[in-house]
Design an enzyme around this catalytic site. Structure first.
Site, short mmCIF file in Angstrom:
data_model
loop_
_atom_site.label_atom_id
_atom_site.label_comp_id
_atom_site.label_asym_id
_atom_site.label_seq_id
_atom_site.Cartn_x
_atom_site.Cartn_y
_atom_site.Cartn_z
N ASP A 105 -16.77 20.25 19.42
CA ASP A 105 -17.42 19.08 18.84
C ASP A 105 -17.72 19.37 17.38
O ASP A 105 -17.93 20.53 17.00
CB ASP A 105 -18.73 18.75 19.57
CG ASP A 105 -19.25 17.37 19.19
OD1 ASP A 105 -18.76 16.38 19.78
OD2 ASP A 105 -20.11 17.27 18.30
N SER A 106 -17.72 18.33 16.56
CA SER A 106 -17.96 18.50 15.13
C SER A 106 -18.97 17.49 14.61
O SER A 106 -19.03 16.35 15.09
CB SER A 106 -16.65 18.34 14.34
OG SER A 106 -15.70 19.30 14.72
#
Length: 258
Positions: A105-106
């Site tokens: 995830d970013s």
């Protein structure tokens, strides 16, 4: 590498597992993450999971607030790690087993605040007006679950780490922002921008691990695989040409979404 609160209950949404047979299973639908692995000749399958990310973060923030200790609050780097973990665990539970599962995830951090996917043109426009001419930090969380059988070298390890880099944005005009938002590109990507897409001219520089910007750090993945006794070259697809992910050697894959 990093510990986090107890996982939340598994969500109801289920995505069918495609027909594949590699050891590495990517718990993501991100085209950028898949392209990054292909460019590195790392054989993998995918099992995207549909999670309510806002609800996960809201619950984590509520638990932290209940303790009354400010130090219990998750940082943006820890938030992406939490979401990466939830994705990896959900994909592991839904697979037939025997994989090394990677969740990712970013998010972009600006002034200590996490910036995920804008989703709406209005929010994307507002965020770009806040980001222009400034430097922010892009965090990409990685979580690995070793679900291999013990007889196959499995360790039952589950751990994660975050790769971060600093991104400097150009002093873009309101006209440029409006034109970019109108393309629709920023609505579904972390931080509201891509490095190798339409927003490329609006990014002045990247300091740190450039792979963090595309959502999957290959150097970090190499180190994490090493923790469970796997050398990254053992996952290379020897049948895949080195230039398969692009038109020429060295082509950078498209950025990832969160």
């Amino acid at each position: 590498m990093t510990s986090l609160p107890t996982p939340l209950p598994e969500p109801d949404a289920v995505t069918d597992l495609p027909d594949h047979d590699p050891l590495l299973l990517l718990a993501s639908a991100s085209a950028g993450r898949r392209a990054t692995l292909r460019a590195a000749r790392i054989e993998h399958g995918t099992l995207p999971v549909d999670l309510d990310e806002e609800a996960i973060l809201a619950a984590a923030r509520e638990r932290a607030a209940a303790t009354g200790d400010p130090e219990d609050a998750l940082t943006p780097a820890e938030e992406v790690l939490l979401l990466a973990r939830e994705k990896a665990l959900a994909a592991t539970a839904r697979s037939e087993g025997g994989y090394v599962v990677l969740g990712g995830d970013s998010m972009l951090e600006l002034d200590g605040v996490s910036i995920g996917k804008p989703h709406t043109p209005e929010r994307a426009t507002r965020r770009w007006r806040e980001m222009r001419g400034r430097t922010a930090t892009l965090h990409s969380g990685h979580w690995l679950v070793d679900d291999r059988d013990e007889a196959d070298g499995g360790t039952a390890a589950t751990f994660g780490a975050t790769a971060s880099c600093r991104v400097t944005f150009a002093e873009v005009t309101d006209e440029e922002i409006d034109a970019y938002v109108a393309t629709g590109e920023p609505l579904g990507v972390a931080g509201g921008f891509t490095l190798d897409g339409v927003a490329g001219p609006f990014v002045e520089g990247v300091e740190g691990d450039p792979h963090a910007v595309v959502g999957l750090s290959l150097p970090l993945l190499r180190r994490m695989l090493g923790e469970i006794g796997i050398a990254v070259h053992e996952l290379w697809d020897e049948a895949l040409p080195a230039t398969a992910a692009g038109d020429s050697p060295g082509t950078t894959p498209p950025p990832a979404t969160a």
